[in-house]
Scaffold this motif. Structure first.
Motif, mmCIF file in Angstrom:
data_model
loop_
_atom_site.group_PDB
_atom_site.id
_atom_site.type_symbol
_atom_site.label_atom_id
_atom_site.label_comp_id
_atom_site.label_asym_id
_atom_site.label_seq_id
_atom_site.Cartn_x
_atom_site.Cartn_y
_atom_site.Cartn_z
ATOM 1 N N LEU A 80 0.843 -1.188 0.000
ATOM 2 C CA LEU A 80 0.000 0.000 0.000
ATOM 3 C C LEU A 80 0.880 1.240 0.000
ATOM 4 O O LEU A 80 1.874 1.317 0.724
ATOM 5 N N GLY A 81 0.518 2.224 -0.824
ATOM 6 C CA GLY A 81 1.328 3.427 -0.858
ATOM 7 C C GLY A 81 1.129 4.237 -2.132
ATOM 8 O O GLY A 81 0.261 3.956 -2.964
ATOM 9 N N CYS A 82 1.965 5.272 -2.256
ATOM 10 C CA CYS A 82 1.936 6.188 -3.400
ATOM 11 C C CYS A 82 3.071 5.824 -4.357
ATOM 12 O O CYS A 82 4.206 5.592 -3.908
ATOM 13 N N TYR A 83 2.795 5.820 -5.639
ATOM 14 C CA TYR A 83 3.789 5.394 -6.621
ATOM 15 C C TYR A 83 3.886 6.367 -7.788
ATOM 16 O O TYR A 83 2.896 6.990 -8.189
ATOM 17 N N GLN A 84 5.076 6.483 -8.312
ATOM 18 C CA GLN A 84 5.297 7.077 -9.618
ATOM 19 C C GLN A 84 5.746 5.952 -10.541
ATOM 20 O O GLN A 84 6.388 5.007 -10.086
ATOM 21 N N PHE A 85 5.371 6.031 -11.813
ATOM 22 C CA PHE A 85 5.780 4.987 -12.736
ATOM 23 C C PHE A 85 6.198 5.591 -14.069
ATOM 24 O O PHE A 85 5.837 6.733 -14.397
ATOM 25 N N GLY A 86 6.979 4.819 -14.813
ATOM 26 C CA GLY A 86 7.464 5.318 -16.086
ATOM 27 C C GLY A 86 8.019 4.189 -16.932
ATOM 28 O O GLY A 86 7.897 3.011 -16.610
ATOM 29 N N MET A 87 8.681 4.559 -18.018
ATOM 30 C CA MET A 87 9.222 3.576 -18.949
ATOM 31 C C MET A 87 10.485 4.112 -19.598
ATOM 32 O O MET A 87 10.809 5.299 -19.511
ATOM 33 N N ARG A 88 11.199 3.203 -20.252
ATOM 34 C CA ARG A 88 12.329 3.570 -21.108
ATOM 35 C C ARG A 88 11.921 3.200 -22.527
ATOM 36 O O ARG A 88 11.882 2.030 -22.894
ATOM 37 N N ALA A 89 11.569 4.205 -23.315
ATOM 38 C CA ALA A 89 11.011 3.954 -24.641
ATOM 39 C C ALA A 89 12.038 3.282 -25.542
ATOM 40 O O ALA A 89 13.177 3.746 -25.650
ATOM 41 N N PRO A 90 11.660 2.179 -26.198
ATOM 42 C CA PRO A 90 12.593 1.512 -27.123
ATOM 43 C C PRO A 90 12.944 2.410 -28.304
ATOM 44 O O PRO A 90 12.173 3.303 -28.678
ATOM 45 N N ALA A 91 14.096 2.151 -28.904
ATOM 46 C CA ALA A 91 14.528 2.914 -30.068
ATOM 47 C C ALA A 91 13.505 2.781 -31.187
ATOM 48 O O ALA A 91 12.934 1.709 -31.407
ATOM 49 N N GLY A 92 13.266 3.894 -31.862
ATOM 50 C CA GLY A 92 12.339 3.873 -32.984
ATOM 51 C C GLY A 92 10.899 4.135 -32.621
ATOM 52 O O GLY A 92 10.043 4.199 -33.499
ATOM 53 N N THR A 93 10.595 4.282 -31.321
ATOM 54 C CA THR A 93 9.226 4.569 -30.901
ATOM 55 C C THR A 93 9.097 6.040 -30.534
ATOM 56 O O THR A 93 10.090 6.727 -30.294
ATOM 57 N N SER A 94 7.851 6.505 -30.478
ATOM 58 C CA SER A 94 7.591 7.906 -30.151
ATOM 59 C C SER A 94 6.602 7.978 -28.997
ATOM 60 O O SER A 94 5.386 7.937 -29.199
#
Length: 257
Positions: A127-141
């Motif tokens: 239980l808690g507060c989260y931030q989330f994200g990604m590392r976009a693969p090459a060639g994507t926008s």
């Protein structure tokens, strides 16, 4: 002389009786054969480990757990697989407030994964507060949408977070961020999910995932910025739209007057 002998015999018998009593020849229990008796064993005392404090910056055991499912998709909802994603538990933070104070929290726990063939990755999360994200693969926008957050408030709760990409193969002028930037919409629109369709670089249809009818027809003339042509609902007749250069594929968006 005979009387004297009787007295002496009585004294000898008395001495023998005294000796038997002194040597323990009474009625007490005899020790078991084969050796002397050992003292009875006392019950074992359980060993209790002393309480220990957690090391600094260590998360205490959570009261409960939920799940965060991250999905990597295009603006039309198509899955984008094999994207490295992560969640970051922020502390101190009260998830019930559904807000992460800016500059007041630190990363207490990070989990990393890669989305599967359906564009999904699931994390077991205290239980808690989260931030989330990604590392976009090459060639994507990826769609620039700012900081993503999620809140696990109750045990067993499943929270879904979206990380979105532009549709592959679209002309650069049809990129959502380009159109949204040119239209100079409010922060509410910039933060909402946006879908661009029917785009040929000069005309397009754009809509936002917000209450009400947010759909617009936009145009881009002479390689200039995108501008709004019609906001739904509208009363522009097809004859007028055609005269303005609206392509035939957009006829369905105009009434015949």
């Amino acid at each position: 002389m005979r009387a004297l002998g009787i007295v002496r015999m009585a004294m000898v018998l008395a001495a023998v009786a005294a000796t038997v009593v002194a040597c323990g020849g009474g009625d007490g229990p005899a020790p078991p054969s084969g050796g002397s008796s050992a003292p009875a064993a006392s019950p074992a005392t359980p060993v209790v480990s002393p309480a220990t404090s957690l090391p600094p910056n260590t998360i205490p055991p959570a009261v409960g757990f939920g799940a965060i499912m991250l999905r990597t998709v295009t603006l039309s909802g198509a899955a984008v697989p094999d994207v490295p994603v992560h969640i970051s538990l922020r502390q101190p933070c009260d998830p019930a407030r559904l807000d992460i104070p800016v500059g007041e929290t630190r990363e207490a726990l990070r989990q990393d994964a890669v989305t599967d063939a359906t564009g999904s990755a699931v994390f077991t999360a205290p239980l808690g507060c989260y931030q989330f994200g990604m590392r976009a693969p090459a060639g994507t926008s990826p769609v620039p949408e700012g900081m993503h957050s999620a809140f696990v408030v109750e045990s067993g709760q499943v929270v879904t977070g979206l990380l979105r990409f532009q549709e592959p193969g679209l002309p650069p002028t049809c990129a959502t961020e380009t159109i949204v930037r040119d239209l100079d919409v409010s922060a509410e629109f910039r933060a909402a999910r946006t879908l661009v369709s029917e785009c040929d670089g000069a005309w397009a249809v754009i809509a936002w995932d917000l209450p009400g009818d947010t759909q617009r027809i936009v145009r881009r003339a002479n390689a200039g910025p995108w501008t709004t042509y019609a906001v739904f609902p509208h009363d522009i007749c097809w004859a007028e739209a055609m005269a303005d250069g609206v392509p035939d594929r957009l006829r369905k968006y105009f009434p015949i007057c």
